[in-house]
Design an enzyme around this catalytic site. Structure first.
Site, short mmCIF file in Angstrom:
data_model
loop_
_atom_site.label_atom_id
_atom_site.label_comp_id
_atom_site.label_asym_id
_atom_site.label_seq_id
_atom_site.Cartn_x
_atom_site.Cartn_y
_atom_site.Cartn_z
N PHE A 73 -32.98 -10.49 117.13
CA PHE A 73 -33.42 -9.15 116.72
C PHE A 73 -33.10 -8.11 117.79
CE2 PHE A 73 -36.66 -12.00 114.79
CZ PHE A 73 -36.65 -11.55 113.47
N ALA A 74 -32.50 -8.54 118.91
CA ALA A 74 -32.40 -7.66 120.07
C ALA A 74 -31.29 -6.62 119.87
CB ALA A 74 -32.13 -8.48 121.33
N ALA A 75 -31.65 -5.50 119.26
CA ALA A 75 -30.67 -4.45 119.01
C ALA A 75 -31.37 -3.11 118.87
CB ALA A 75 -29.91 -4.75 117.72
N SER A 77 -31.93 0.35 116.73
CA SER A 77 -31.93 0.45 115.27
C SER A 77 -32.23 1.84 114.70
CB SER A 77 -32.93 -0.56 114.70
OG SER A 77 -34.24 -0.23 115.15
N TYR A 141 -24.86 2.80 113.78
CA TYR A 141 -25.81 1.69 113.68
C TYR A 141 -25.29 0.64 112.70
CZ TYR A 141 -29.84 -0.93 112.05
OH TYR A 141 -30.68 -1.95 111.66
N ASN A 170 -35.48 -1.63 103.30
CA ASN A 170 -36.42 -0.84 104.13
C ASN A 170 -37.63 -1.66 104.55
OD1 ASN A 170 -34.63 1.12 102.78
ND2 ASN A 170 -35.88 2.57 103.95
N PHE A 208 -36.78 15.02 102.87
CA PHE A 208 -35.38 15.34 103.18
C PHE A 208 -34.52 15.36 101.92
CE2 PHE A 208 -36.20 13.02 107.47
CZ PHE A 208 -36.77 14.16 108.01
N ASP A 285 -27.75 10.11 104.37
CA ASP A 285 -28.66 9.37 103.49
C ASP A 285 -28.04 9.15 102.11
OD1 ASP A 285 -30.91 8.83 105.02
OD2 ASP A 285 -31.97 10.66 104.44
N1 UDP Z 1 -37.52 10.50 104.66
C1 UDP Z 1 -38.09 11.74 104.39
N2 UDP Z 1 -38.87 12.31 105.37
C2 UDP Z 1 -39.12 11.71 106.58
C3 UDP Z 1 -38.53 10.44 106.84
C4 UDP Z 1 -37.74 9.86 105.85
O1 UDP Z 1 -37.90 12.32 103.33
O2 UDP Z 1 -39.83 12.31 107.42
C5 UDP Z 1 -36.68 9.85 103.62
C6 UDP Z 1 -35.26 9.55 104.07
O3 UDP Z 1 -34.43 10.65 103.83
C7 UDP Z 1 -34.92 8.35 103.19
C8 UDP Z 1 -36.25 7.64 102.99
O4 UDP Z 1 -37.26 8.61 103.33
O5 UDP Z 1 -34.46 8.78 101.94
C9 UDP Z 1 -36.42 6.43 103.88
O6 UDP Z 1 -36.10 6.79 105.20
P1 UDP Z 1 -36.30 5.83 106.45
O7 UDP Z 1 -35.86 6.58 107.66
O8 UDP Z 1 -37.69 5.30 106.42
O9 UDP Z 1 -35.35 4.59 106.17
P2 UDP Z 1 -33.75 4.52 105.86
O10 UDP Z 1 -33.64 4.42 104.37
O11 UDP Z 1 -33.11 5.71 106.45
O12 UDP Z 1 -33.38 3.24 106.52
#
Ligand code: UDP
Length: 329
Positions: A73-75, A77, A141, A170, A208, A285
């Site tokens: 798991f050492a990375a 992220s 990443y 996720n 977002f 995203d």
């Molecule tokens: N997201 C959001 N607001 C935040 C953090 C995340 O709207 O403050 C959204 C992000 O755009 C994505 C989803 O939540 O669509 C999951 O984001 P997260 O960073 O948890 O995981 P990812 O899918 O990027 O690995």
């Protein structure tokens, strides 16, 4: 059986260490504690502090402990950080893995399970995503994780090593004990960020993007409980111990939830109104990421047990409300 868990003080690592200990498997943990927390490491495991980029540290560890399999798991992220500081990711994730493989080959350790990610796919060509789908990462990443998979493949070919790569979707939730959970600094993941609002650490959640081609305009993700991920690692180690071939598996629930649905569920779980603000899209995203985990179910016998979003968020809340600052006191 003795398993070495590299990065065992991190979020998914610490949950896997606990699950291994609960099966009475001998566990050795190594972690440099840069992003990991010593408090997260189960007291039944033996702990070494060190860095996977340090060949002497690894050679020494492999000569002291007779390791049957490694879980890696050492990375680093954080997607956003990987875009602004790509070389940090190449250094730890790729150079670290190269040193690890060198030491494993030298010390005749020939089985490894490692953390990969849905970020290896980039913008998906199909939903749900199959392991055989196109891999075109949209950030360093995901790129370093995909390169790690390839490094494993070629090293396995040359040196008779076997590997299992687990592509998580996720990861979220926390152990049912409430004693270990997610503790990133800075925190970027949706569920811990949402829970900062009822914890009084944030006034609202920024959503977002609200113009994605999805049911409510917000991004859809496949949220998978960390305890289910931990179980998949144990199954993968057993698969390799039983002679299984090198392979790659997706790990997700196969169900997608929008950002708004996750927030609504958190309101229900916490009883807090959790205000939101619609803001710009976050770069990179994809609109929708949902796994097909049929292969992991068929080949590894994996079955997610904690697949309700409400249960996932309730377990995370149980951790965060009692540890608002993670492991720091
Ligand atoms: N997201 C959001 N607001 C935040 C953090 C995340 O709207 O403050 C959204 C992000 O755009 C994505 C989803 O939540 O669509 C999951 O984001 P997260 O960073 O948890 O995981 P990812 O899918 O990027 O690995």
């Amino acid at each position: 059986m003795k398993v070495l868990v590299l990065g065992g003080a991190g979020y998914i690592g610490s949950h896997t260490v606990k699950a291994l200990c609960e099966e009475n498997i001998d566990v050795v943990v190594a972690d440099n504690l840069v992003t990991g927390h010593i408090e997260a490491v189960d007291s039944r495991a033996k702990f070494y502090k060190g860095d996977i980029r340090d060949i002497n540290f690894l050679d020494d560890l492999f000569s002291k402990e007779k390791i049957d399999a490694v879980i890696h798991f050492a990375a680093y992220s954080l997607v956003g950080e990987s875009v602004t500081d790509p070389l940090k990711y190449y250094d730890n994730n790729l150079c670290g893995t190269k040193v690890l493989l060198e030491s494993m080959v030298k010390n005749n350790v020939d089985k490894i399970v490692f953390s990969s990610t849905a970020a290896t796919y980039g913008e998906p060509e199909n939903i749900p995503i199959l392991e055989s789908d196109r891999t075109e990462p949209t950030n360093p990443y995901g790129e370093t994780k995909l390169s790690m998979e390839k490094m494993f493949k070629w090293t396995a070919n040359a040196h008779g090593l076997r590997f299992v790569s687990l592509r998580y979707f996720n990861a979220c939730g926390a152990d049912e004990s409430g004693k270990i959970g997610e503790a990133h600094n800075p925190e970027t993941h949706l569920i811990p960020i949402i829970l900062q609002v009822p914890n009084g650490q944030r006034e609202f959640v920024s959503i977002f993007g609200n113009d994605y081609p999805t049911k409510d305009g917000t991004c859809i993700r496949d949220y998978i409980h960390v305890t289910d991920l931990a179980q998949a690692h144990i199954l993968a180690v057993k698969y390799l111990m039983n002679g299984g071939n090198s392979d790659i598996f997706n790990l997700g629930n196969g169900v997608g939830f929008s950002v708004r649905e996750v927030i609504e569920t958190a309101r229900k779980v916490t009883g807090h109104p959790i205000p939101v603000k619609d803001v710009e899209r976050r770069a990179g995203d994809p609109a929708q990421l949902i796994a097909s985990s049929e292969k992991a179910k068929k080949v590894l016998g994996w079955k997610p047990e904690h697949d309700s979003l409400e249960e996932i968020i309730a377990s995370a809340w149980n951790w965060h409300k009692n540890h608002p600052n993670g492991y720091t006191h």
